[in-house]
Motif scaffolding. Structure first.
Motif, PDB file in Angstrom:
ATOM      1  N   ASP A 122       0.822  -1.211   0.000  1.00  0.00           N
ATOM      2  CA  ASP A 122       0.000   0.000   0.000  1.00  0.00           C
ATOM      3  C   ASP A 122       0.855   1.260   0.000  1.00  0.00           C
ATOM      4  O   ASP A 122       0.403   2.319  -0.456  1.00  0.00           O
ATOM      5  CB  ASP A 122      -0.933   0.013   1.217  1.00  0.00           C
ATOM      6  CG  ASP A 122      -1.943  -1.121   1.164  1.00  0.00           C
ATOM      7  OD1 ASP A 122      -2.250  -1.574   0.050  1.00  0.00           O
ATOM      8  OD2 ASP A 122      -2.429  -1.539   2.240  1.00  0.00           O
ATOM      9  N   PHE A 123       2.090   1.167   0.526  1.00  0.00           N
ATOM     10  CA  PHE A 123       2.954   2.349   0.608  1.00  0.00           C
ATOM     11  C   PHE A 123       3.777   2.551  -0.656  1.00  0.00           C
ATOM     12  O   PHE A 123       4.357   3.622  -0.856  1.00  0.00           O
ATOM     13  CB  PHE A 123       3.892   2.223   1.819  1.00  0.00           C
ATOM     14  CG  PHE A 123       3.151   2.108   3.121  1.00  0.00           C
ATOM     15  CD1 PHE A 123       2.597   3.230   3.712  1.00  0.00           C
ATOM     16  CD2 PHE A 123       2.996   0.884   3.742  1.00  0.00           C
ATOM     17  CE1 PHE A 123       1.922   3.129   4.917  1.00  0.00           C
ATOM     18  CE2 PHE A 123       2.318   0.773   4.944  1.00  0.00           C
ATOM     19  CZ  PHE A 123       1.772   1.907   5.536  1.00  0.00           C
ATOM     20  N   SER A 124       3.840   1.557  -1.480  1.00  0.00           N
ATOM     21  CA  SER A 124       4.678   1.655  -2.674  1.00  0.00           C
ATOM     22  C   SER A 124       3.882   1.928  -3.943  1.00  0.00           C
ATOM     23  O   SER A 124       4.466   2.239  -4.981  1.00  0.00           O
ATOM     24  CB  SER A 124       5.485   0.358  -2.847  1.00  0.00           C
ATOM     25  OG  SER A 124       4.605  -0.759  -2.979  1.00  0.00           O
ATOM     26  N   ARG A 125       2.587   1.808  -3.892  1.00  0.00           N
ATOM     27  CA  ARG A 125       1.788   2.029  -5.095  1.00  0.00           C
ATOM     28  C   ARG A 125       0.960   3.310  -4.936  1.00  0.00           C
ATOM     29  O   ARG A 125       0.816   3.853  -3.838  1.00  0.00           O
ATOM     30  CB  ARG A 125       0.859   0.847  -5.332  1.00  0.00           C
ATOM     31  CG  ARG A 125      -0.160   0.611  -4.237  1.00  0.00           C
ATOM     32  CD  ARG A 125      -0.933  -0.653  -4.489  1.00  0.00           C
ATOM     33  NE  ARG A 125      -1.748  -1.066  -3.345  1.00  0.00           N
ATOM     34  CZ  ARG A 125      -2.343  -2.242  -3.255  1.00  0.00           C
ATOM     35  NH1 ARG A 125      -2.193  -3.137  -4.218  1.00  0.00           N
ATOM     36  NH2 ARG A 125      -3.074  -2.549  -2.196  1.00  0.00           N
ATOM     37  N   GLY A 126       0.379   3.758  -6.016  1.00  0.00           N
ATOM     38  CA  GLY A 126      -0.463   4.939  -6.004  1.00  0.00           C
ATOM     39  C   GLY A 126      -1.931   4.561  -6.082  1.00  0.00           C
ATOM     40  O   GLY A 126      -2.298   3.515  -6.613  1.00  0.00           O
ATOM     41  N   PHE A 127      -2.778   5.433  -5.558  1.00  0.00           N
ATOM     42  CA  PHE A 127      -4.219   5.266  -5.598  1.00  0.00           C
ATOM     43  C   PHE A 127      -4.794   6.390  -6.458  1.00  0.00           C
ATOM     44  O   PHE A 127      -4.460   7.562  -6.272  1.00  0.00           O
ATOM     45  CB  PHE A 127      -4.822   5.300  -4.191  1.00  0.00           C
ATOM     46  CG  PHE A 127      -4.406   4.132  -3.343  1.00  0.00           C
ATOM     47  CD1 PHE A 127      -5.198   3.000  -3.261  1.00  0.00           C
ATOM     48  CD2 PHE A 127      -3.209   4.161  -2.623  1.00  0.00           C
ATOM     49  CE1 PHE A 127      -4.813   1.928  -2.470  1.00  0.00           C
ATOM     50  CE2 PHE A 127      -2.829   3.098  -1.837  1.00  0.00           C
ATOM     51  CZ  PHE A 127      -3.624   1.960  -1.758  1.00  0.00           C
ATOM     52  N   ASN A 128      -5.661   6.025  -7.373  1.00  0.00           N
ATOM     53  CA  ASN A 128      -6.236   6.989  -8.319  1.00  0.00           C
ATOM     54  C   ASN A 128      -7.676   7.289  -7.938  1.00  0.00           C
ATOM     55  O   ASN A 128      -8.484   6.382  -7.751  1.00  0.00           O
ATOM     56  CB  ASN A 128      -6.189   6.445  -9.748  1.00  0.00           C
ATOM     57  CG  ASN A 128      -6.768   7.439 -10.746  1.00  0.00           C
ATOM     58  OD1 ASN A 128      -7.935   7.371 -11.073  1.00  0.00           O
ATOM     59  ND2 ASN A 128      -5.931   8.344 -11.216  1.00  0.00           N
ATOM     60  N   CYS A 129      -7.975   8.598  -7.813  1.00  0.00           N
ATOM     61  CA  CYS A 129      -9.346   9.057  -7.564  1.00  0.00           C
ATOM     62  C   CYS A 129      -9.818   9.746  -8.840  1.00  0.00           C
ATOM     63  O   CYS A 129      -9.230  10.740  -9.271  1.00  0.00           O
ATOM     64  CB  CYS A 129      -9.403  10.018  -6.378  1.00  0.00           C
ATOM     65  SG  CYS A 129     -11.057  10.709  -6.081  1.00  0.00           S
ATOM     66  N   SER A 130     -10.867   9.226  -9.473  1.00  0.00           N
ATOM     67  CA  SER A 130     -11.344   9.769 -10.742  1.00  0.00           C
ATOM     68  C   SER A 130     -12.842  10.012 -10.664  1.00  0.00           C
ATOM     69  O   SER A 130     -13.561   9.322  -9.940  1.00  0.00           O
ATOM     70  CB  SER A 130     -11.027   8.817 -11.904  1.00  0.00           C
ATOM     71  OG  SER A 130     -11.690   7.579 -11.731  1.00  0.00           O
ATOM     72  N   ALA A 131     -13.303  11.033 -11.406  1.00  0.00           N
ATOM     73  CA  ALA A 131     -14.727  11.367 -11.483  1.00  0.00           C
ATOM     74  C   ALA A 131     -15.059  11.686 -12.928  1.00  0.00           C
ATOM     75  O   ALA A 131     -14.220  12.202 -13.676  1.00  0.00           O
ATOM     76  CB  ALA A 131     -15.053  12.553 -10.578  1.00  0.00           C
ATOM     77  N   ARG A 132     -16.294  11.425 -13.314  1.00  0.00           N
ATOM     78  CA  ARG A 132     -16.708  11.688 -14.692  1.00  0.00           C
ATOM     79  C   ARG A 132     -18.133  12.228 -14.715  1.00  0.00           C
ATOM     80  O   ARG A 132     -18.945  11.936 -13.837  1.00  0.00           O
ATOM     81  CB  ARG A 132     -16.633  10.408 -15.531  1.00  0.00           C
ATOM     82  CG  ARG A 132     -17.630   9.328 -15.149  1.00  0.00           C
ATOM     83  CD  ARG A 132     -17.573   8.124 -16.078  1.00  0.00           C
ATOM     84  NE  ARG A 132     -18.557   7.111 -15.742  1.00  0.00           N
ATOM     85  CZ  ARG A 132     -18.402   6.159 -14.847  1.00  0.00           C
ATOM     86  NH1 ARG A 132     -17.240   6.086 -14.169  1.00  0.00           N
ATOM     87  NH2 ARG A 132     -19.356   5.285 -14.607  1.00  0.00           N
TER      88      ARG A 132
END
Length: 701
Positions: A475-485
């Motif tokens: 969890d600390f080495s990857r990124g989390f993407n927040c997207s809206a459309r």
């Protein structure tokens, strides 16, 4: 030479003797007025016989005085052949064809026609000399000429010597074919201005070119003619104005009626009205209605009222897609016409003038509130501003919010802020192995909350929160993407989870706490020793070794006598010679129901005072130390020790004991629990206390 002259003379005499009678002058047609004299000329040459005149073939006679014709005679020199006919005065019967005749020579002149003219009489106008008419009602005026006027007269109408058009003439004939009368009818619609006017009917003919006139005066009845005035005509709002209604009418005025904008003004009577001017008088004119027996007339006038701007139509909020044109409109009413400007809310730059503002090809930066402003009028009244919001529809704008760092295998939380117009259809969190829009999935949970309003015109905001339970290394080495459309597009942002390492910090805090605890123990031990020595010098040692298992009292007689007094303060009874005890030979104490603890070693009694239920009361307040830390309690007021002992730190408010004199120098902590990461809180929820001055002088509960 004499011979030729004689021949000429003979020739002339011969030619003269051979001439025949002839007319030197014949009569011509003649027109004469009735009553005047008529003269018909006649001259003959080479005739000396009888000459006579005929009238329509009737011979008048050969005498020069024409007996039987009293008004007729012949004049002129008969020797010279002059035979002129005279008639005086001429009458209508004299109108005929006349000839001059030389009867002996058989000569007749051409006929001469004598025309007798009869001037017309003054015409008659029906209703003269004054004709009553009603203004506005069509009327006919009749003029009639009678008599034997020759030729038939022409009837004409005049006003102020100006001939009037629109007259129609009629002739009435007798059975004999002669004209009996002539009529002329003038048709017109009179007005109030014709009242008192004079009209003339004129009969004119060849016999009387100047004609004869008959005049009449018009007497009109008419509805009131109204004149309305205001004083002053130009006025500031709030000032007084006087209206004056003047009317000219025949018959006289019977009543006045006032109205404003078509609505009656109650209580207004008479030709005068006083009002206080306001903006409505500019568009709602004041009217005055006047009536009489003939009819009703009214006049109206509007005041020039000057007033400050008044908002009539507010601008409406707009929502347009990015790249389209936006326009706002507002309407201000004022006199003079107000100056209208457009600005952004909070800005000073003027974007436009007039009632309409157009923004071509808007973008997100154009979203916000727009102000339509009108300046106050000359009077300083009115004016103001009206706002409308422009919302620009665009793809969502996603921003990462600050998220706290997390411990490994601990909970974590990531947040993103979404602004979009129109509202987003979905907000999705995604990572390496999956995605989540709402609800929970394994270690992940998504929640969505409404956000506080962001920049004006951005549309509604949302805060999406991704909860992670039991974080892992990945969890600390990857990124989390927040997207809206939404329907116009998509926006997203990447968020990384920060890691928090607690071990180095805990070690430092533990070392500092240990050092502080050691110092406190040393200082407290020294203080207790000093106090104990002072107490031993004043009192008898009262330390007892329980040696019976039958429940005998541990207190000596002296203690029974003095222990009941609560005034003496804490007393410790001990003897150094009795401190060396064999744990194996220690006697069992009584059951706790008799007020003692089971003790292996020495029972130390301190008088601390009693509380209800024979318990040792540790006051729960006031705590000492910063907020959020385990509480410290001050026991000085109960122990009565000088110098004061070290503060006691406990997790509970009461230290229960069945006897008020039982005391222990150590309490086992209830739990250690997880560390409190607040920097203001000590890293250990418990406290160390100094050990007894003797290694074996301790109690075991």
């Amino acid at each position: 030479m004499l011979v030729p002259a004689l021949l000429v003379l003979l020739f002339c005499l011969r030619g003269r003797a051979g001439l025949s009678p002839h007319f030197l002058q014949q009569p011509e047609d003649l027109v004469v007025l009735l009553g005047d004299e008529a003269r018909l000329p006649c001259a003959l040459g080479t005739y000396s016989g009888v000459v006579q005149w005929t009238k329509d073939g009737l011979a008048l006679g050969g005498e020069r005085d024409l007996p039987g014709w009293s008004r007729y005679w012949i004049s002129g020199d008969a020797a010279r052949g002059q035979h002129n006919l005279h008639i005086r005065p001429v009458e209508l019967e004299d109108q005929a064809a006349y000839e001059c005749q030389a009867t002996q020579a058989g000569l007749r002149s051409r006929p001469a026609q004598l025309h007798v003219l009869v001037p017309p009489e003054a015409p008659q106008v029906l209703g003269s000399p004054s004709v009553s008419l009603v203004a506005g009602v069509p009327a006919n005026l009749t003029c009639r000429s009678r008599g034997d006027a020759r030729p038939t007269p022409e009837l004409l109408w005049f006003r102020d010597e100006v001939q009037l058009d629109g007259a129609t003439s009629y002739q009435t004939l007798l059975k004999k074919g002669t004209v009996e009368s002539v009529e002329s009818i003038l048709s017109f619609t009179p007005s109030s201005h014709d009242d008192g006017a004079t009209l003339v009917c004129r009969a004119r003919s060849q016999a009387l070119p100047a004609g004869k006139d008959t005049a009449i005066t018009l007497s009109l009845q008419y509805a009131p003619v109204v004149t309305l005035s205001a004083e002053p005509q130009t006025v500031q709002e709030g000032e007084k104005v006087t209206f004056l209604c003047q009317a000219r009418a025949q018959p006289p005025v019977t009543g006045y009626r006032w109205a404003k904008g078509g609505s009656p003004v109650l209580g207004a009577r008479g030709p005068m009205l006083e009002v206080v001017a306001d903006a409505s008088f500019l568009t709602a004119p004041v009217s005055c209605e006047v009536s009489n027996a003939v009819g009703i007339a009214n006049r109206s006038t509007a005041l020039d009222v000057q007033f400050g701007p008044i908002l009539q139509a507010k601008p409406e909020p707009m929502s347009v897609d990015q790249g389209e044109e936006a326009s706002f409109s507002c309407a201000w009413h004022g006199n003079p016409l107000p100056r209208v400007t457009w600005t952004r809310h909070g800005g000073a730059q003027v974007l436009g003038y007039g009632p309409t503002l157009r923004l071509p090809s808007v973008g997100p930066e154009d979203a916000g509130d727009y102000v339509c402003r009108a300046e106050a009028g000359l009077s300083g009244l009115g004016g103001g501003a009206a706002e409308a919001r422009l919302t620009v529809n665009a793809p969502p704008v996603v921003t990462a919010l600050h998220s706290s760092t997390a411990f490994l295998r601990g909970p974590a939380r990531l947040q993103c802020l979404v602004f979009a117009s129109p509202a987003p259809e979905a907000v999705v969190w995604s990572w390496d192995e999956g995605f989540l829009e709402k609800g929970s999935r394994g270690r992940f949970l998504v929640e969505t909350f409404p956000a506080p309003e962001g920049r004006v015109g951005q549309g509604p905001g949302l805060i999406s929160v991704l909860h992670i339970s039991g974080t892992q290394e990945s969890d600390f080495s990857r990124g989390f993407n927040c997207s809206a459309r939404n329907r116009l597009g998509e926006g997203d942002t990447w968020i990384s989870l920060g890691r928090r390492d607690v071990l180095p910090t805990m070690r430092i805090v533990a070392g500092v706490a240990s050092l502080a605890t050691t110092l406190i123990i040393v200082i407290t031990g020294v203080a207790l020793c000093c106090w104990c020595q002072a107490s031993f010098s004043k009192q008898k040692n009262q330390v007892h070794i329980p040696g019976s298992s039958h429940g005998s009292s541990l207190r000596g007689p002296e203690e029974e006598e003095t222990g009941s007094s609560e005034d003496q303060g804490p007393i410790m009874h001990m003897d150094s010679s009795d401190l060396v005890l064999d744990e194996e030979g220690a006697l069992e104490t009584k059951d706790p129901t008799n007020g003692y603890y089971k003790v292996q070693g020495v029972s130390v009694s301190l008088s601390l005072g009693k509380t209800p239920g024979d318990g040792l009361f540790l006051p729960p307040s006031p705590p000492i130390g910063p907020l959020g830390t385990p509480p410290f309690y001050d026991f000085n007021s109960h122990l009565g020790m000088l110098p004061p002992c070290k503060l006691y730190r406990a997790q509970a408010g009461y230290l229960t004991t069945p006897h008020s004199r039982a005391f222990t120098s150590y309490i086992k902590p209830t739990s250690f629990g997880p560390p409190d990461m607040d920097p203001r809180t000590p890293h250990f929820p418990y406290a160390s206390f100094p050990t007894p001055s003797h290694s074996r002088l301790q109690t075991h509960v």
